[in-house]
Design an enzyme around this catalytic site. Structure first.
Site, PDB file in Angstrom:
ATOM      1  N   ARG A   1     -11.863  13.394 -14.343  1.00 12.35           N
ATOM      2  CA  ARG A   1     -10.514  13.933 -14.613  1.00 12.35           C
ATOM      3  C   ARG A   1     -10.029  14.875 -13.518  1.00 12.35           C
ATOM      4  NH1 ARG A   1     -12.990  14.347 -19.499  1.00 12.35           N
ATOM      5  NH2 ARG A   1     -12.441  12.667 -20.921  1.00 12.35           N
TER       6      ARG A   1
ATOM      7  N   LYS B   1       1.653  12.483  -4.040  1.00 12.72           N
ATOM      8  CA  LYS B   1       1.655  11.185  -4.731  1.00 12.72           C
ATOM      9  C   LYS B   1       0.426  10.395  -4.290  1.00 12.72           C
ATOM     10  CE  LYS B   1       6.061   9.689  -4.010  1.00 12.72           C
ATOM     11  NZ  LYS B   1       7.049   8.627  -4.230  1.00 12.72           N
TER      12      LYS B   1
ATOM     13  N   GLU C   1       9.868   7.996  10.304  1.00 11.91           N
ATOM     14  CA  GLU C   1       9.974   9.007   9.232  1.00 11.91           C
ATOM     15  C   GLU C   1      10.328  10.376   9.829  1.00 11.91           C
ATOM     16  OE1 GLU C   1       9.841   8.126   6.069  1.00 11.91           O
ATOM     17  OE2 GLU C   1       8.680   6.269   6.021  1.00 11.91           O
TER      18      GLU C   1
ATOM     19  N   LYS D   1       9.584  18.145   4.384  1.00 13.60           N
ATOM     20  CA  LYS D   1       9.185  17.438   3.164  1.00 13.60           C
ATOM     21  C   LYS D   1       8.694  18.438   2.114  1.00 13.60           C
ATOM     22  CE  LYS D   1       6.873  13.618   0.986  1.00 13.60           C
ATOM     23  NZ  LYS D   1       6.060  12.409   1.046  1.00 13.60           N
TER      24      LYS D   1
ATOM     25  N   GLU E   1       9.456  14.535  -8.667  1.00 19.91           N
ATOM     26  CA  GLU E   1      10.370  13.482  -8.246  1.00 19.91           C
ATOM     27  C   GLU E   1      11.492  13.179  -9.232  1.00 19.91           C
ATOM     28  OE1 GLU E   1       8.721   9.582  -7.195  1.00 19.91           O
ATOM     29  OE2 GLU E   1       9.736   9.929  -5.299  1.00 19.91           O
TER      30      GLU E   1
ATOM     31  N   ARG F   1      14.466  14.995  -4.746  1.00 13.82           N
ATOM     32  CA  ARG F   1      13.519  14.299  -3.883  1.00 13.82           C
ATOM     33  C   ARG F   1      14.069  12.944  -3.399  1.00 13.82           C
ATOM     34  NH1 ARG F   1       7.038  14.803  -5.105  1.00 13.82           N
ATOM     35  NH2 ARG F   1       6.351  13.434  -3.465  1.00 13.82           N
TER      36      ARG F   1
ATOM     37  N   ASN G   1      14.458   9.315   0.340  1.00 12.94           N
ATOM     38  CA  ASN G   1      14.589   7.866   0.318  1.00 12.94           C
ATOM     39  C   ASN G   1      15.662   7.360   1.278  1.00 12.94           C
ATOM     40  OD1 ASN G   1      12.737   6.554  -1.200  1.00 12.94           O
ATOM     41  ND2 ASN G   1      14.247   5.732  -2.624  1.00 12.94           N
TER      42      ASN G   1
ATOM     43  N   HIS H   1      15.550   3.951   2.854  1.00 11.63           N
ATOM     44  CA  HIS H   1      14.482   3.213   2.185  1.00 11.63           C
ATOM     45  C   HIS H   1      14.963   2.124   1.235  1.00 11.63           C
ATOM     46  CE1 HIS H   1      11.891   6.094   4.053  1.00 11.63           C
ATOM     47  NE2 HIS H   1      10.816   5.625   3.444  1.00 11.63           N
TER      48      HIS H   1
ATOM     49  N   HIS I   1      13.079  -1.284   1.723  1.00  6.88           N
ATOM     50  CA  HIS I   1      12.261  -1.981   0.723  1.00  6.88           C
ATOM     51  C   HIS I   1      12.705  -3.435   0.597  1.00  6.88           C
ATOM     52  CE1 HIS I   1      11.281   2.196  -1.132  1.00  6.88           C
ATOM     53  NE2 HIS I   1      10.394   1.845  -0.216  1.00  6.88           N
TER      54      HIS I   1
ATOM     55  N   HIS J   1       6.249  -0.634   7.596  1.00  4.89           N
ATOM     56  CA  HIS J   1       7.166   0.193   6.806  1.00  4.89           C
ATOM     57  C   HIS J   1       8.151   0.976   7.684  1.00  4.89           C
ATOM     58  CE1 HIS J   1       8.615   2.704   3.573  1.00  4.89           C
ATOM     59  NE2 HIS J   1       8.245   3.792   4.237  1.00  4.89           N
TER      60      HIS J   1
HETATM   61  P1  NAD Z   1      -2.848   2.594   7.207  1.00  9.44           P
HETATM   62  O1  NAD Z   1      -3.541   3.606   6.418  1.00  9.44           O
HETATM   63  O2  NAD Z   1      -3.131   1.161   6.907  1.00  9.44           O
HETATM   64  O3  NAD Z   1      -3.103   2.879   8.760  1.00  9.44           O
HETATM   65  C1  NAD Z   1      -2.536   2.014   9.709  1.00  9.44           C
HETATM   66  C2  NAD Z   1      -3.594   1.435  10.631  1.00  9.44           C
HETATM   67  O4  NAD Z   1      -3.939   2.404  11.604  1.00  9.44           O
HETATM   68  C3  NAD Z   1      -4.907   1.048   9.952  1.00  9.44           C
HETATM   69  O5  NAD Z   1      -5.379  -0.127  10.534  1.00  9.44           O
HETATM   70  C4  NAD Z   1      -5.843   2.216  10.270  1.00  9.44           C
HETATM   71  O6  NAD Z   1      -7.175   1.816  10.309  1.00  9.44           O
HETATM   72  C5  NAD Z   1      -5.343   2.613  11.631  1.00  9.44           C
HETATM   73  N1  NAD Z   1      -5.529   4.017  12.003  1.00  9.44           N
HETATM   74  C6  NAD Z   1      -5.132   5.109  11.297  1.00  9.44           C
HETATM   75  N2  NAD Z   1      -5.347   6.211  12.008  1.00  9.44           N
HETATM   76  C7  NAD Z   1      -5.907   5.834  13.192  1.00  9.44           C
HETATM   77  C8  NAD Z   1      -6.337   6.529  14.352  1.00  9.44           C
HETATM   78  N3  NAD Z   1      -6.179   7.843  14.470  1.00  9.44           N
HETATM   79  N4  NAD Z   1      -6.896   5.803  15.349  1.00  9.44           N
HETATM   80  C9  NAD Z   1      -7.006   4.457  15.250  1.00  9.44           C
HETATM   81  N5  NAD Z   1      -6.580   3.742  14.198  1.00  9.44           N
HETATM   82  C10 NAD Z   1      -6.033   4.425  13.178  1.00  9.44           C
HETATM   83  O7  NAD Z   1      -1.252   2.747   7.075  1.00  9.44           O
HETATM   84  P2  NAD Z   1      -0.297   4.014   7.102  1.00  9.44           P
HETATM   85  O8  NAD Z   1       0.934   3.544   7.738  1.00  9.44           O
HETATM   86  O9  NAD Z   1      -0.979   5.210   7.611  1.00  9.44           O
HETATM   87  O10 NAD Z   1      -0.020   4.266   5.548  1.00  9.44           O
HETATM   88  C11 NAD Z   1       0.621   3.299   4.758  1.00  9.44           C
HETATM   89  C12 NAD Z   1       0.315   3.560   3.310  1.00  9.44           C
HETATM   90  O11 NAD Z   1       0.798   4.851   2.962  1.00  9.44           O
HETATM   91  C13 NAD Z   1       0.948   2.584   2.338  1.00  9.44           C
HETATM   92  O12 NAD Z   1      -0.012   2.143   1.418  1.00  9.44           O
HETATM   93  C14 NAD Z   1       2.018   3.400   1.640  1.00  9.44           C
HETATM   94  O13 NAD Z   1       2.246   2.977   0.301  1.00  9.44           O
HETATM   95  C15 NAD Z   1       1.430   4.776   1.699  1.00  9.44           C
HETATM   96  N6  NAD Z   1       2.406   5.862   1.607  1.00  9.44           N
HETATM   97  C16 NAD Z   1       2.219   6.803   0.666  1.00  9.44           C
HETATM   98  C17 NAD Z   1       3.106   7.858   0.551  1.00  9.44           C
HETATM   99  C18 NAD Z   1       2.863   8.927  -0.464  1.00  9.44           C
HETATM  100  O14 NAD Z   1       3.724   9.778  -0.676  1.00  9.44           O
HETATM  101  N7  NAD Z   1       1.709   8.957  -1.079  1.00  9.44           N
HETATM  102  C19 NAD Z   1       4.202   7.950   1.413  1.00  9.44           C
HETATM  103  C20 NAD Z   1       4.368   6.970   2.381  1.00  9.44           C
HETATM  104  C21 NAD Z   1       3.462   5.930   2.471  1.00  9.44           C
HETATM  105 ZN    ZN Z   2       8.801   5.804   4.088  1.00  6.32          ZN
END
Ligand code: NAD
Ligand code: ZN
Length: 360
Positions: free
Chosen positions: A121, A143, A185, A227, A237, A241, A245, A248, A252, A265
């Site tokens: 938990r 999130k 972003e 942010k 949210e 917030r 978006n 976005h 999407h 993205h």
């Molecule tokens: P990711 O985590 O897949 O990373 C992108 C790629 O870069 C991967 O292949 C990873 O292995 C590589 N990588 C990361 N850091 C590296 C580094 N320093 N050196 C070499 N390689 C590296 O993708 P992302 O774009 O970081 O994140 C996308 C995810 O984030 C999605 O699942 C999305 O839903 C989520 N997200 C969440 C929120 C939230 O508020 N929680 C907001 C935006 C996005």
């Molecule tokens: Zn985004």
């Protein structure tokens, strides 16, 4: 080195940002009353490069860390992967005060955060975001989620980390396309909240693209602050917030309409921000220079301005299916000027069609 304080009452935490601070992680974690056992979650790409440094800094600070690397990519944000992490946590004997550390991009952050929120938990959660997107976006705001085969991020929680450590130097190994995606972003923050920051990003574009650590620290801390300011006022949210978006709604639709393959993205957000700027202009809210400013900046950071291979009609149908569309009404985050947004739910269909035709 910079510190951004996120003030959320008893859930407050600090974000430390600087070049080379990965090796200080263990020391920074010693301020908390954690037990020695720790689970470090990474993916195979990031774990291979930075796993050893993180394990070492934790050991030196008296922790006994176990590193678990999941497969890179969105498919790791799944129930099955979460299960393997719970198994590792149970096998290691992690208790309620044992930290789970997310070392990676947004995928690892969302997944490890979900496991931290639900194992026993809730256990302490530390974010060490390594992609620019994770550093400026997913690691701030609390999130956490995994995907369901029927939709992204459907199983999740609001769960704040106790500490976020951002090492700008790790961006040197991030694939360039991922860097640009994170910059989308960053541009968004300037557009929705801070005109001076937007100009700063443009002025410093060469230094940013050359990975100057001081400039990276400046843009990451400013992005986190923007942010955090929004999240502090609206942690769960609701209305406010929504401005995050910006760009976005169309993004999407682009991601879904192109089968999540053609654009990442951030690229979809770049096109979406251009679309939202055009809607703002056609609604008579923004001057044409605002659209030019948005497009110029997107281009400067090697991001796309239009979609190929997806018709305007197809985009339009995906637009109406977005989960944020309530009762057929799209809440458009529009620009009045750079740094100033307005929410409109009365954008006529003809304007939407015209903009979608322009960006496809
Ligand atoms: P990711 O985590 O897949 O990373 C992108 C790629 O870069 C991967 O292949 C990873 O292995 C590589 N990588 C990361 N850091 C590296 C580094 N320093 N050196 C070499 N390689 C590296 O993708 P992302 O774009 O970081 O994140 C996308 C995810 O984030 C999605 O699942 C999305 O839903 C989520 N997200 C969440 C929120 C939230 O508020 N929680 C907001 C935006 C996005
Ligand atoms: Zn985004």
């Amino acid at each position: 080195m910079a510190v951004v304080e996120v003030n959320l009452g008893k859930d407050s935490y600090n974000i430390h940002i600087g070049a080379g601070i990965l090796s200080e992680l263990g020391q920074l974690m010693r301020q908390f009353a954690f037990t020695a056992k720790a689970l470090v979650v990474s993916d195979e790409n990031v774990g291979a490069i930075y796993g050893a440094v993180v394990v070492e800094t934790l050991r030196q600070a008296g922790f006994s860390p176990r590193l678990v690397c999941v497969k890179p990519g969105e498919t790791a944000k799944a129930y099955e992967t979460a299960m393997t992490l719970y198994t590792a946590a149970i096998e290691e004997g992690l208790d309620r005060r044992s930290p789970i550390v997310a070392l990676g991009g947004g995928v690892v952050g969302d997944l490890a955060g979900f496991v931290a929120a639900t194992y026993l938990r809730g256990v302490p959660f530390i974010q060490v975001p390594t992609s620019l997107l994770a550093q400026v976006d997913s690691s701030v705001g609390g999130k956490v989620a995994i995907n369901h085969p029927l939709g992204k991020n459907l199983i999740g929680a609001f769960y704040q980390p106790q500490l976020v450590v951002i090492d700008t130097a790790v961006l040197a190994t991030l694939p360039r396309r991922e860097l640009y995606a994170g910059l989308a972003e960053v541009i968004k923050y300037g557009l929705i909240a801070d005109r001076d920051f937007f100009h700063y990003i443009n002025e410093k574009s060469n230094a940013i693209l050359a990975m100057d650590n001081n400039v990276l620290t400046a843009i990451i801390s400013r992005s986190c602050r923007i942010k955090a300011d929004i999240v502090e006022q609206d942690a769960r949210e609701s209305a406010l917030r929504m401005v995050l978006n910006f760009g976005h709604t169309i993004a999407h639709a682009i991601e879904a309409g192109t089968g999540f393959a053609q654009f990442n993205h951030g690229e979809a957000v770049a096109i979406g921000m251009r679309g939202a700027a055009l809607v703002s202009h056609y609604m008579g809210i923004a001057e044409p220079e605002v659209v030019e400013n948005v497009c110029g900046t997107i281009r400067r950071f090697h991001l796309p301005l239009s979609v190929a291979g997806c018709s305007a009609a197809k985009l339009h149908s995906y637009l109406l299916h977005d989960k944020k569309v309530i009762g057929g009404k799209i809440n458009w985050i529009l620009l009045r000027s750079v740094g100033e947004v307005q929410v409109h739910s009365d954008v006529p269909e003809q304007i939407v069609s015209r903009v979608l035709a322009e960006i496809t």
